[in-house]
Scaffold this active site. Structure first.
Site, PDB file in Angstrom:
ATOM      1  N   CYS A  55       1.458  -4.781  -6.832  1.00  0.00           N
ATOM      2  CA  CYS A  55       0.290  -3.889  -7.087  1.00  0.00           C
ATOM      3  C   CYS A  55       1.088  -2.427  -7.489  1.00  0.00           C
ATOM      4  O   CYS A  55       0.643  -1.506  -7.918  1.00  0.00           O
ATOM      5  CB  CYS A  55      -0.588  -3.792  -6.161  1.00  0.00           C
TER       6      CYS A  55
ATOM      7  N   HIS B 276      -4.209  -1.956  -0.948  1.00  0.00           N
ATOM      8  CA  HIS B 276      -3.886  -2.250  -2.578  1.00  0.00           C
ATOM      9  C   HIS B 276      -3.944  -0.932  -2.920  1.00  0.00           C
ATOM     10  O   HIS B 276      -4.352   0.183  -2.715  1.00  0.00           O
ATOM     11  CB  HIS B 276      -5.229  -2.980  -3.271  1.00  0.00           C
TER      12      HIS B 276
END
Length: 475
Positions: free
Chosen positions: A130, A212
């Site tokens: 990510c 994230h």
């Protein structure tokens, strides 16, 4: 702060297997390099820490050298010419605040396929990628002409244009240049964790607490949020004519953080992708030095003209000498000297700023070396040397003592030292005043008795005989 990416939104094993042949043939033309399946990429993709220095060096490894990443501590503070923002947050699926955010963002999903294919939106089908996804979402959606992406990112942008978000995610995951650059900045613990878990494309799930990255970028007058774990990009709308797109971003982030922190705290980190500050400083320095040369030359000509006028040789001036700046209505010598002084000050300030930026970039590399170096061999060798010298056991026993016992011993040692210091101070004071301390008198008593037995004259035995005689008279 470590990043654990994967879990919800990752591709299943069957989907990945179905696309592996297509993906390998695609990347042969997209990257211009020999490609390989994801399973054969060295160690897979590893977790990365959220650090602006790490992200800046990662962009350099991608081939993009005119960009840097800065951490944002205050949303209200203006940021100069950002390309986009990267938001790191804690992901917990079961939390109520998370469900509120999902319900809110579901209303702004962009589901039109033509609109999706016109931007670079890639689904995260590879765990732990990510960080790279967030950087690419900003850079590959930037239309700045002065932004040099480099060969790898330029080919990736061209050859993935019009692809589905899932295929774009596969293209990112199977690009060896991106994977190698990504993994080169991972800490050794991340590699060991991957070896223990044996995480694959479909087996890596969110467990407990994970973090994230998502990106916020302006595209065609609209603020988009690009999250690789979401099925669609999110359009937060446009901004007013008198506003900058960062004003719209501030409002969205204020609302997002207000929802997320409604029931409990949320840990987050915000970074801005901006142009390399050294480029702007270098350009400004070049302009200042040019102006400095012009002002200095004009001042010298003006002073020379004044000297010639005072000596009466003004008529010998060459006809082709420019006299526009030498007119009294333009600048006087004093004005030019003051202007030259201000230019010198500005040049010194910008030279210091450029040196600071270079030092900062150097420290990024030093920190990266320390972060990625494996100290296991050094620690094992150091402990072995201590054991060979016979001091390891003593050091371990000293550090394994209970804290209370150690603190009690320390207090006793302090009291003993204080008593010793007080005794020595009293002895020194008594010697100076001619008084014998009581402890020394007790030590001198055996010597007095010895002198008595030896029938040596002394004041103390005489006093004792006089006292005994008085007692006999009383009887």
């Amino acid at each position: 702060m470590n990043v654990a990416a994967g879990g919800p939104g990752t591709a299943s094993a069957s989907t990945t297997a179905a696309n592996s042949i297509f993906n390998n043939s695609l990347l042969a033309s997209a990257t211009g390099a020999t490609t390989m399946p994801m399973a054969q990429l060295a160690d897979g993709w590893l977790e990365l820490e959220s650090d602006p220095g790490l992200f800046t060096l990662l962009l350099e490894d991608f081939g993009c050298h005119d960009v840097q990443v800065e951490e944002v501590y205050d949303l209200q503070k203006p940021i100069e010419s950002p390309y986009g923002f990267i938001f790191l947050f804690r992901w917990i699926e079961e939390r109520r605040a998370r469900r509120k955010i999902v319900e809110t963002t579901a209303e702004i999903f962009v589901k039109d396929e033509e609109a999706i294919s016109s931007i670079f939106f890639a689904q995260q089908v590879v765990p732990n990628s990510c960080a790279t996804h967030a950087l690419l979402s900003v850079l590959l959606n930037c239309n700045e002409n002065n932004l040099q992406l480099g060969d790898t990112l330029s080919r990736l942008k061209v050859h993935t244009k019009g692809m589905s978000p899932e295929n774009k995610g596969l293209a990112i995951g199977n690009t060896p240049e991106l994977a190698c650059a990504h993994n080169s900045h991972a800490i050794p613990q991340a590699r060991r964790r991957l070896e223990r878990t044996g995480a694959g494309v479909a087996s890596c799930r969110f467990t407990g607490e994970a973090f994230h990255f998502v990106s916020f970028v302006p595209i065609s007058g609209q603020l988009f949020e690009l999250d690789g774990l979401k099925p669609y990009p999110m359009n937060h709308g446009g901004w007013e004519d008198h506003e900058d797109w960062t004003d719209k971003f501030r409002r969205v982030m204020a609302e997002r953080l207000g929802i997320a922190t409604g029931e409990q705290d949320i840990r987050f980190n915000l970074m801005a992708v901006v142009p390399d500050r050294r480029i702007a400083i270098t350009h400004k320095l070049k302009m200042l030095r040019t102006n400095q040369a012009i002002v200095s030359g004009t001042l010298q000509k003006l002073l020379k003209a004044d000297e010639q006028g005072e000596s009466g040789n003004g008529d010998q001036q060459r006809p082709d000498t420019p006299t526009t700046l030498l007119e009294p209505s333009a600048f006087t010598a004093k004005d030019l000297q003051l202007l030259l002084k201000n230019l010198d000050t500005e040049i010194a300030i910008n030279e210091q700023n450029l040196a600071d930026e270079n030092d900062r970039r150097h420290m990024f590399k030093v920190d990266a070396s320390r972060r990625t170096h494996n100290y296991d061999k050094f620690i094992c060798t150091f402990l072995s040397m201590l054991a060979h010298q016979g001091v390891l056991g003593e050091l371990v026993s000293q550090h394994l003592l209970p804290s209370k016992k150690v603190s009690g011993q320390s207090a006793a040692n302090r009291i003993s030292k204080q008593n010793s210091a007080a005794s020595s101070a009293g002895a020194n004071a008594g010697a100076a005043a001619g008084v014998t301390p009581k402890s020394q008198q007790q030590q001198q008593q055996p010597q007095t008795a010895a002198s008595k037995n030896g029938k040596s004259p002394g004041k103390t035995p005489g006093r004792r005989r006089k006292g005994r005689n008085k007692c006999r008279k009383r009887k």
